[in-house]
Design an enzyme around this catalytic site. Structure first.
Site, mmCIF file in Angstrom:
data_model
loop_
_atom_site.group_PDB
_atom_site.id
_atom_site.type_symbol
_atom_site.label_atom_id
_atom_site.label_comp_id
_atom_site.label_asym_id
_atom_site.label_seq_id
_atom_site.Cartn_x
_atom_site.Cartn_y
_atom_site.Cartn_z
ATOM 1 N N SER A 364 0.870 -1.180 0.000
ATOM 2 C CA SER A 364 0.000 0.000 0.000
ATOM 3 C C SER A 364 0.899 1.219 0.000
ATOM 4 O O SER A 364 1.722 1.385 0.895
ATOM 5 C CB SER A 364 -0.900 0.012 1.242
ATOM 6 O OG SER A 364 -1.525 1.259 1.358
ATOM 7 N N ARG A 365 0.759 2.061 -1.026
ATOM 8 C CA ARG A 365 1.648 3.223 -1.116
ATOM 9 C C ARG A 365 1.212 4.353 -0.186
ATOM 10 O O ARG A 365 1.854 5.383 -0.126
ATOM 11 C CB ARG A 365 1.723 3.709 -2.572
ATOM 12 C CG ARG A 365 2.352 2.653 -3.462
ATOM 13 C CD ARG A 365 2.710 3.139 -4.850
ATOM 14 N NE ARG A 365 3.084 1.995 -5.661
ATOM 15 C CZ ARG A 365 2.432 1.579 -6.721
ATOM 16 N NH1 ARG A 365 1.362 2.231 -7.126
ATOM 17 N NH2 ARG A 365 2.835 0.524 -7.389
ATOM 18 N N VAL A 366 0.093 4.137 0.520
ATOM 19 C CA VAL A 366 -0.327 5.103 1.522
ATOM 20 C C VAL A 366 0.219 4.673 2.891
ATOM 21 O O VAL A 366 0.617 5.478 3.707
ATOM 22 C CB VAL A 366 -1.868 5.234 1.549
ATOM 23 C CG1 VAL A 366 -2.332 6.087 2.714
ATOM 24 C CG2 VAL A 366 -2.352 5.836 0.235
#
Length: 502
Positions: A364-366
């Site tokens: 997850s790039r968040v």
């Protein structure tokens, strides 16, 4: 009572004064050719791209190709009764769908028409199917968690409101099950869900609807259905329809979750339309703008600034791979558009690890921005422990001798894998997820037999609710794992374990 002559005269004069002679102009064309759900129409020189056109039978079509000598129109139905020479009328409307809370609990097609037997749609307004995505300056960073109720996702691959997280994997690896669990977990969380089924069997869509109804989730969900037996046009339009329905909540300060199941079939429907319209084919016969097809759809997901009401639209697109090949044309396109992916692996699924999430390939790039403080505290160690376990387990296949520390690490890892298993349609609350992950990462389950871990987990949750209800309440309220909560969890675990291991 008879009217007097002067009264009749005055009425006639009034009517004559109010009479306006006018000619109603209609722009029409004629069908040049028809076949395979595509018609070529001559005479619509002032037609707009994406405009709805009406045929003499009442059927609708959408203008996709605007050429010099004719307009390429894709039919929204089967085209029965249409023939060359029939009249086609402009509606002067870009394809739009009804939106609003009147669609909650309903099953609709790609044009927003009801497919269930609950009467006509009561909509507050309509929105165009195609709409420009919010610009960079209109957005704010994703920081609010969207809980899925799945320990593996919320712990290691967190999803935030406004994020686009891809769910990718082969057939029958639990992709739809994962998103249905996510919908079920939004109950009471003020998130409106839209499930878009593209190119699936009608029986599969019906099964999802029945599951949502049985668990009380249809009250906050809209299903957009374009099954495999409808025209390719409807399959092509349905994800944009789902986005338009979700945007109503986004722009009115509410929260929405849209699931596109799945975009592989969406791309195939668009390829079919493009080839029939004689657009030049590119790689794997897909047209050159197939990347734009999905980028303009997924960019509509956003978390808006607070001064723009702060609404959010979260997108969970699904992509089906062939034999685990994530390097295919459509999978790599969608991976590059989204903010991370959850990769579901067939081997894990068949070995009983469900949800079958490959932790190494999923990201997850968040990240931690979309996690509560409590989850962040227990999940940081979880990912590291699992990675070390996988590495050690692979290495230990080649040798039998191991020291005490290695054995302990392997035991801990195998228990964490067991903890992350979860039954279908059984999403967990934040308190349940945090409490069991806390025990696992702290090593409090190391002396529980591996085959009894899931039994222990179930019993422990029940024990916490009965004997220590304040722990769950505090976790849900504070969303932080304070020292006080940690001490009470340690105490509860000690008490329950003593009883469980007798």
């Amino acid at each position: 009572m008879a009217l007097k002559p002067e009264e009749i005269t005055s009425i006639l004069k009034q009517e004559i004064n109010q009479f306006e002679a006018g000619v109603k102009m209609e722009s029409t064309g004629v069908i040049l050719s028809i076949g395979d759900g595509i018609t070529r129409v001559y005479g619509l020189d002032d037609c707009m791209a994406g405009e709805l056109l009406e045929f003499s039978t009442g059927e609708l079509g959408i203008a996709l190709n605007l050429e010099e000598s004719n307009v390429g129109v894709v039919l929204c139905g089967d085209g029965h009764g249409l023939k060359e020479g029939d009249i086609v009328k402009r509606t002067e409307k870009i394809a739009s769908v009804p939106v609003g809370k009147g669609l909650l609990g309903r099953v609709v097609d790609a044009l927003g028409r009801p497919l269930d037997d609950k009467g006509p749609i009561v909509a507050s307004e309509t929105r165009p199917i195609e709409f420009k995505a919010p610009g960079v300056l209109s957005r704010q960073s994703v920081k609010e968690p969207l809980q899925t109720g799945l320990k593996a996702v919320d712990g290691m691959i967190p999803i935030g409101r406004g994020q686009r997280e891809l769910i990718i994997g082969d057939r029958q690896t639990g992709k739809t099950a994962l998103v249905v669990d996510t919908i079920l977990n939004q109950k009471g969380k003020d998130v409106h869900c839209v499930y878009v089924a593209v190119g699936q069997k009608a029986s599969s869509v019906l099964s999802v609807v029945k599951t949502l109804e049985a668990r009380g989730a249809m009250g906050y969900t809209t299903v957009v259905s374009a099954p495999a037996d409808v025209a390719a046009t409807m399959q092509y339009l349905s994800p944009y329809t789902g986005a338009a329905i979700g945007e109503y909540y986004l722009y009115n300060g509410m929260h929405a979750l849209v699931i596109y199941d799945d975009l592989t079939k969406h791309a195939a429907a668009y390829r079919e339309l493009s080839l029939l319209l004689r657009r030049p084919p590119g790689r794997e016969a897909f047209p050159g703008d197939v990347f734009y097809l999905h980028s303009r759809l997924l960019e509509r997901a956003a978390k808006l600034r607070d001064d723009l009401k702060g609404g959010s639209l979260t997108a969970l697109p699904i992509i089906e791979t062939q034999a685990g090949d994530v390097s295919g044309y459509i999978p790599t396109n969608v991976i590059s558009i989204t903010d991370g992916q959850i990769y579901l692996e067939g081997d894990l699924f068949y070995s009983g690890v469900r949800p079958a999430i490959n932790v190494g390939l999923s990201v997850s790039r968040v990240g931690g921005n979309a996690q509560t403080k409590a989850m962040k505290k227990v999940a940081g160690k979880l990912r590291l422990d699992l990675a070390q376990y996988r590495e050690l387990a692979a290495f230990m296949q080649f040798g039998s001798d191991m020291d005490k520390a290695t054995r302990e690490q392997l035991d801990r890892g195998s228990r964490l894998v067991e903890i992350l298993k979860q039954g279908q349609y059984a999403p967990m609350t934040l308190a349940e997820e945090v409490s069991i992950l806390y025990l696992g990462t702290k090593g409090l389950l190391d002396d529980v037999p591996l085959e009894r871990i899931l039994e222990f987990e179930k019993g422990f949750h029940q024990f916490l609710k009965e004997k220590y209800p304040d722990v769950g309440n505090d976790l849900e309220k504070q969303k932080d794992l304070t020292d006080s909560i940690g001490q009470r969890l340690d105490k509860a675990a000690g008490e329950f374990k003593a009883r469980f291991l007798k």
